[in-house]
Design an enzyme around this catalytic site. Structure first.
Site, PDB file in Angstrom:
ATOM      1  N   LYS A 125      11.353  41.347 -11.868  1.00 46.27           N
ATOM      2  CA  LYS A 125      12.668  41.907 -11.553  1.00 46.27           C
ATOM      3  C   LYS A 125      13.398  40.979 -10.581  1.00 46.27           C
ATOM      4  O   LYS A 125      12.778  40.236  -9.843  1.00 46.27           O
ATOM      5  CB  LYS A 125      12.511  43.310 -10.959  1.00 46.27           C
ATOM      6  CG  LYS A 125      11.919  44.289 -11.960  1.00 46.27           C
ATOM      7  CD  LYS A 125      11.746  45.670 -11.364  1.00 46.27           C
ATOM      8  CE  LYS A 125      11.113  46.627 -12.378  1.00 46.27           C
ATOM      9  NZ  LYS A 125      10.873  47.963 -11.822  1.00 46.27           N
ATOM     10  N   HIS A 128      17.668  41.243  -5.900  1.00 40.78           N
ATOM     11  CA  HIS A 128      19.069  41.683  -5.866  1.00 40.78           C
ATOM     12  C   HIS A 128      19.389  42.323  -4.523  1.00 40.78           C
ATOM     13  O   HIS A 128      18.561  42.366  -3.620  1.00 40.78           O
ATOM     14  CB  HIS A 128      19.387  42.611  -7.045  1.00 40.78           C
ATOM     15  CG  HIS A 128      18.548  43.854  -7.094  1.00 40.78           C
ATOM     16  ND1 HIS A 128      18.711  44.900  -6.214  1.00 40.78           N
ATOM     17  CD2 HIS A 128      17.535  44.210  -7.921  1.00 40.78           C
ATOM     18  CE1 HIS A 128      17.842  45.850  -6.501  1.00 40.78           C
ATOM     19  NE2 HIS A 128      17.116  45.459  -7.526  1.00 40.78           N
ATOM     20  N   HIS A 131      17.051  44.802  -2.739  1.00 42.67           N
ATOM     21  CA  HIS A 131      15.888  44.283  -2.021  1.00 42.67           C
ATOM     22  C   HIS A 131      16.255  43.829  -0.616  1.00 42.67           C
ATOM     23  O   HIS A 131      15.398  43.743   0.255  1.00 42.67           O
ATOM     24  CB  HIS A 131      15.282  43.093  -2.771  1.00 42.67           C
ATOM     25  CG  HIS A 131      14.647  43.478  -4.074  1.00 42.67           C
ATOM     26  ND1 HIS A 131      15.003  42.907  -5.264  1.00 42.67           N
ATOM     27  CD2 HIS A 131      13.671  44.379  -4.367  1.00 42.67           C
ATOM     28  CE1 HIS A 131      14.289  43.442  -6.244  1.00 42.67           C
ATOM     29  NE2 HIS A 131      13.473  44.336  -5.724  1.00 42.67           N
TER      30      HIS A 131
END
Length: 564
Positions: A125, A128, A131
């Site tokens: 993942k 982004h 986070h």
């Protein structure tokens, strides 16, 4: 800072209390605060004798013993102790003791062994903006602990295990992705192949089974798949470290979920079996019953591990290696059940340290999705923030940054804006991502903190006044002086409160108040064209304010600039 006076109060009043542990003494000291009494010309440290946490009404006696040299008067009134210090004596002490460095506040029960697990991305993942909350909140909590002399280990626990790796592997084969392409842009490449494989699997049950099979082979250490997986890990960490370095974060260690495969945690599973904790459910999974109604899966029906089982193994492994006093997991609200289950299972296993695990929750960021619902990568956010600040600096005539340094300065400013826009929010609240407020120099923003610090640096460099280290408080009589001194004094209280409540916004909002007080004093307490003795004293005041501001900014994870 007022640490020296707090230490005296602790040593002579609180420490001698009989039959009290450090945790109790810490609660008492947490209620000590400082204020200015304009009417009587004193600064006072104020301590309630009774709160919901303690009662000292019948324990504090002969309060004036051994305090005459430190305080001008000590009185008890309405179950509150007041430790008074004459204004001039206090200002002199504060400015002279903080001119060249900031001493951490007194933390009674420090030198603890602390682990902070934060950021913790999944390699399937993207890194982004969501986070970012874990990353910068965790970094701030680690900084506060380090500042207060706890021993801190910062861990990034990366998700590299589970069925998602099967999808990554399939996606790479289908797209014919080679190692060179992965090495060039690993995070986005892996994310794209993962998404593509998932879309294909939605209408193809065989692909789902193939992804599961690949993961099973990985757990059994299939040579080809295992080698491919190691390469992905290597490239991912190198890419992540570039982003972390850019935002000023260094981890002490990177842990991987794959450290806790079924082979590695067999001993823990056997212990659970011996304790008769594991049962088979209707899906042929091995579960633990938390209570009569609630069961939690530990192993899948095919015998492979789950995220929870790997977290159990990681916690046990870290305690055996580190003997931590507290381990903080900086993870968003949505994972509350996971960490509740984790702690309950460790308690079921009769591990005495289970309750040392703390889930530090936080809300989500909204306002960041695109029209197509695509993910926005953190690197793209930081690049946009940098470019906006670069344009602003080029347009503003008062910019002090040399052209050859403007890229670096713009990046630090953009990052400061993004970080402070997050940290000024209450940790538990959701918030909306707003570009206008993030990079606003006039509002409460990271840009404002940097501007205030640069302004004070510029003052020292260009005012033509010599910085003195001896204070003459008779030359600092204005109300703006006391307003600034009381805020400087409160730094200790603020740091301790942020530490205790695990709440960076307490420190962030305090720094906004400090900047406002500095700005007011700036206009009132001019230095240029003033007699040298008066100018020297005012510069000393601004110097200490700058030192406090810089230390607070560093605790929040900012790099204080000298020019912008």
């Amino acid at each position: 800072m007022s640490n020296f006076m707090r230490s005296i109060i602790f040593k002579k009043v609180i420490e001698p209390l009989q039959n009290k542990n450090n945790a109790y003494r810490h609660k008492i000291m947490s209620n000590l605060y400082v204020k200015f009494n304009k009417e009587i010309g004193t600064y006072s440290f104020v301590l309630p004798l009774k709160t919901k946490d303690y009662n000292l009404i019948n324990e504090i006696k002969n309060i004036n013993n051994n305090l005459e040299k430190s305080f001008d008067n000590v009185i008890i009134k309405d179950n509150i102790i007041y430790f008074h210090i004459l204004r001039n004596k206090y200002i002199k002490k504060i400015l002279e003791s903080n001119c060249f460095g900031i001493t951490p506040p007194l933390l009674i029960d420090n030198n603890k062994n602390i682990i902070v697990e934060f950021s913790s991305l999944n390699i399937a993942k993207p890194f982004h903006i969501g986070h970012l909350r874990s990353t910068i909140i965790g970094n701030c909590i680690a900084n506060l602990n380090s500042f207060l002399h706890n021993q801190v280990t910062k861990i990034n626990y990366l998700g590299d295990w589970g069925t998602q790796f099967g999808y990554i592997y399939l996606g790479m084969k289908l797209a014919k992705i080679d190692n060179i392409e992965i090495q060039t842009n690993p995070i986005k490449t892996l994310y794209n192949v993962y998404v593509d494989a998932n879309k294909l699997a939605e209408n193809n049950p065989d692909m789902k089974e193939e992804a599961k099979k690949i993961f099973q082979q990985l757990e059994l250490r299939d040579n080809v798949i295992h080698k491919n997986w190691e390469t992905i890990k290597q490239f991912t960490v190198l890419e992540l470290e570039k982003i972390y370095k850019r935002i000023g974060i260094i981890f002490d260690q990177y842990d991987w979920e794959s450290m806790y495969t079924i082979k590695n945690i067999n001993e823990i599973i056997n212990t659970m079996e011996e304790m008769k904790l594991l049962k088979l459910d209707n899906y042929n999974r091995k579960v633990i019953y938390i209570n009569e109604k609630k069961s939690v899966p530990i192993l899948k029906s095919d015998g492979t591990t789950l995220y929870l089982s790997r977290d159990i193994a990681a916690a046990i492994d870290r305690f055996e290696k580190n003997k931590f006093d507290t381990m903080y997991y900086i993870v968003e609200n949505g994972q509350s059940d996971h960490f509740t289950n984790l702690i309950q299972i460790l308690n079921k296993m009769k591990l005495s340290w289970a309750d040392r695990l703390k889930h530090v929750k936080f809300g989500r960021i909204t306002g960041m999705s695109t029209r197509k619902g695509q993910v926005i990568f953190l690197e793209d956010i930081l690049n946009k923030a940098k470019e906006i600040m670069r344009q602003k600096q080029l347009e503003i005539k008062t910019t002090k940054t040399p052209l050859n340094e403007i890229d670096e300065t713009s990046d630090i400013l953009g990052i400061s804006g993004v970080i402070i826009h997050d940290l000024k929010q209450n940790r538990m609240n959701n918030y909306v991502f707003h570009w206008n407020s993030i990079l606003d120099i006039k509002g409460d923003s990271g840009i404002k903190l940097q501007y205030s610090h640069c302004r004070l640096c510029n003052l020292e460099e260009l005012c033509g006044t010599t910085l003195v280290t001896k204070c003459d408080p008779n030359l600092l009589k204005e109300l703006e002086v006391d307003n600034l001194i009381i805020l400087i004094s409160q730094f200790d209280e603020i740091v301790l409160k942020s530490y205790e409540e695990l709440e960076p916004c307490i420190l962030t909002i305090y720094l906004f108040h400090l900047c406002k007080s500095i700005n007011v004093a700036w206009h009132k307490l001019t230095i240029k064209n003033q007699p040298s003795d008066l100018a020297n004293q005012r510069l000393l005041l601004f110097r200490v304010a700058k030192m406090i501001l810089a230390q607070g900014m560093k605790l929040l994870g900012l790099t204080p600039l000298k020019k912008m």
